[in-house]
Design a protein around this motif. Structure first.
Motif, PDB file in Angstrom:
ATOM      1  N   ASP A  22      26.218 -39.429   6.229  1.00  0.00           N
ATOM      2  CA  ASP A  22      26.557 -38.218   6.966  1.00  0.00           C
ATOM      3  C   ASP A  22      25.687 -37.097   6.399  1.00  0.00           C
ATOM      4  O   ASP A  22      25.775 -36.783   5.202  1.00  0.00           O
ATOM      5  CB  ASP A  22      28.042 -37.902   6.776  1.00  0.00           C
ATOM      6  N   ASN A  32      14.172 -33.717  10.625  1.00  0.00           N
ATOM      7  CA  ASN A  32      15.583 -33.367  10.749  1.00  0.00           C
ATOM      8  C   ASN A  32      15.952 -33.346  12.232  1.00  0.00           C
ATOM      9  O   ASN A  32      15.758 -32.348  12.924  1.00  0.00           O
ATOM     10  CB  ASN A  32      15.857 -32.008  10.099  1.00  0.00           C
ATOM     11  N   ASN A  33      16.474 -34.472  12.688  1.00  0.00           N
ATOM     12  CA  ASN A  33      16.795 -34.657  14.104  1.00  0.00           C
ATOM     13  C   ASN A  33      18.299 -34.735  14.360  1.00  0.00           C
ATOM     14  O   ASN A  33      18.753 -34.448  15.468  1.00  0.00           O
ATOM     15  CB  ASN A  33      16.111 -35.940  14.595  1.00  0.00           C
ATOM     16  N   ALA A  34      19.084 -35.114  13.356  1.00  0.00           N
ATOM     17  CA  ALA A  34      20.514 -35.335  13.552  1.00  0.00           C
ATOM     18  C   ALA A  34      21.221 -34.041  13.940  1.00  0.00           C
ATOM     19  O   ALA A  34      20.870 -32.956  13.462  1.00  0.00           O
ATOM     20  CB  ALA A  34      21.136 -35.911  12.285  1.00  0.00           C
ATOM     21  N   GLY A  67      15.616 -39.670  18.007  1.00  0.00           N
ATOM     22  CA  GLY A  67      15.406 -40.264  16.697  1.00  0.00           C
ATOM     23  C   GLY A  67      14.919 -41.688  16.794  1.00  0.00           C
ATOM     24  O   GLY A  67      14.003 -42.106  16.071  1.00  0.00           O
ATOM     25  N   SER A 102      26.288 -29.647  11.404  1.00  0.00           N
ATOM     26  CA  SER A 102      25.475 -30.863  11.526  1.00  0.00           C
ATOM     27  C   SER A 102      23.987 -30.543  11.532  1.00  0.00           C
ATOM     28  O   SER A 102      23.184 -31.278  10.941  1.00  0.00           O
ATOM     29  CB  SER A 102      25.866 -31.626  12.800  1.00  0.00           C
ATOM     30  N   THR A 126      16.325 -38.476  10.526  1.00  0.00           N
ATOM     31  CA  THR A 126      17.780 -38.460  10.645  1.00  0.00           C
ATOM     32  C   THR A 126      18.168 -38.576  12.120  1.00  0.00           C
ATOM     33  O   THR A 126      17.389 -38.277  13.012  1.00  0.00           O
ATOM     34  CB  THR A 126      18.382 -37.184  10.040  1.00  0.00           C
ATOM     35  N   GLY A 127      19.408 -39.023  12.337  1.00  0.00           N
ATOM     36  CA  GLY A 127      19.835 -39.276  13.710  1.00  0.00           C
ATOM     37  C   GLY A 127      18.979 -40.358  14.344  1.00  0.00           C
ATOM     38  O   GLY A 127      18.587 -40.269  15.509  1.00  0.00           O
ATOM     39  N   ALA A 171      21.691 -42.321   9.733  1.00  0.00           N
ATOM     40  CA  ALA A 171      22.675 -42.038  10.773  1.00  0.00           C
ATOM     41  C   ALA A 171      24.047 -42.386  10.215  1.00  0.00           C
ATOM     42  O   ALA A 171      24.159 -43.093   9.207  1.00  0.00           O
ATOM     43  CB  ALA A 171      22.385 -42.834  12.048  1.00  0.00           C
ATOM     44  N   ARG A 172      25.081 -41.914  10.885  1.00  0.00           N
ATOM     45  CA  ARG A 172      26.435 -42.183  10.396  1.00  0.00           C
ATOM     46  C   ARG A 172      26.908 -43.590  10.730  1.00  0.00           C
ATOM     47  O   ARG A 172      27.650 -44.198   9.965  1.00  0.00           O
ATOM     48  CB  ARG A 172      27.410 -41.152  10.970  1.00  0.00           C
TER      49      ARG A 172
END
Length: 267
Positions: free
Chosen positions: A63, A89-91, A18, A115, A11-12, A36-37
């Motif tokens: 998201d 899980n990086n975001a 990321g 987040s 993520t991210g 990512a968003r």
């Protein structure tokens, strides 16, 4: 360097750490899905990585705080690439301004916490049950020095990163006896757009090479650091050969209260 197999979900993924992880994992042989968003930027990133490495990649705009979006994203990854073997899980957001807690904007403060914490929880909720069914998988939660030493001007980020450590320990405890493991990885201070935006790092030059983060996460993915499940590792600070050879005992590298003395009843 194609020494890894399976599917990674990061993520991210479109920028910063990321982005480095996506390319590093792809280079080492994994098929990599990025979340990512910003769908356009993410698609460009994943296409560039695929072209540079020859790996299978997938861009999924979502998201991480949106439960339905996360569930749909994970279903798409499984359908197109296969079951997830490595979840990173990086975001996560950072406090917008360096201010004490009582001066922070309440909505932005909570968005930062959500987040990291809600995002990490929702990804684990969607991915980990399938890891358990297959009895195979690794989860990496991106921790921070602020996980263990709060910065008063970054109170939301500190709270979020500490909460992620508790989530990792809860995961590891629940997964005990299986071949699914969870880890905290603090990346150090990597030169990214996020760190560049933080006044506390203005003029800083002793950056952690992103390659150290990639090396640590790939060692986890390869099962080389399983004895560290539920514990904190620090890229650029921990020597990889040393931590491979060490089996931590008791509550080493976990969050605990320090007793005030031998008579402390919480010791």
């Amino acid at each position: 360097m194609g020494d890894l197999t399976g599917v990674a979900l990061v993520t991210g993924a479109s920028t910063g750490i990321g982005r480095h992880l996506v390319e590093g994992l792809a280079t080492r042989g994994m098929a990599v899905a990025g979340l990512a968003r910003n769908g356009e930027r993410l698609a460009t990133t994943m296409d560039e990585v695929a072209a540079a490495t020859g790996a299978r990649t997938l861009a999924v705009a979502a998201d991480v705080t949106d439960r339905a979006a996360v569930d749909a994203a994970v279903a798409q990854v499984v359908e197109q690439l296969g079951s997830v073997d490595l979840l990173v899980n990086n975001a996560g957001l950072i406090d917008e301004f360096e201010v004490p807690l009582w001066e922070a904007d309440p909505d932005q403060w909570w968005d930062v916490v959500s987040s990291h914490v809600r995002g990490g929880f929702l990804l684990c909720r969607a991915v980990v049950p399938w890891m358990v069914l297959r009895n195979r998988g690794r989860i990496v939660n991106l921790a921070s020095g602020m996980s263990v030493r709060a910065r008063p001007e970054y109170s939301a980020y500190s709270v979020a990163k500490t909460a992620l450590m508790r989530m990792t320990e809860a995961l590891a405890g629940g997964l005990e006896g299986s071949d699914v493991r969870a880890f905290d990885v603090a990346p150090g201070v990597v030169d990214t757009p996020m760190t560049r935006s933080m006044p506390m790092w203005q003029g800083f030059t002793d950056w952690t090479p992103p390659e150290r983060v990639v090396e640590l996460v790939t060692a986890i993915a390869a099962g080389e650091l399983d004895q560290w499940s539920g514990r904190f590792l620090r890229a650029g600070g921990d020597d990889l050969d040393t931590v491979r050879a060490v089996t931590p005992e008791d509550a080493a590298r976990q969050l605990r209260l320090r007793p005030y003395g031998d008579a402390d009843p919480v010791a």
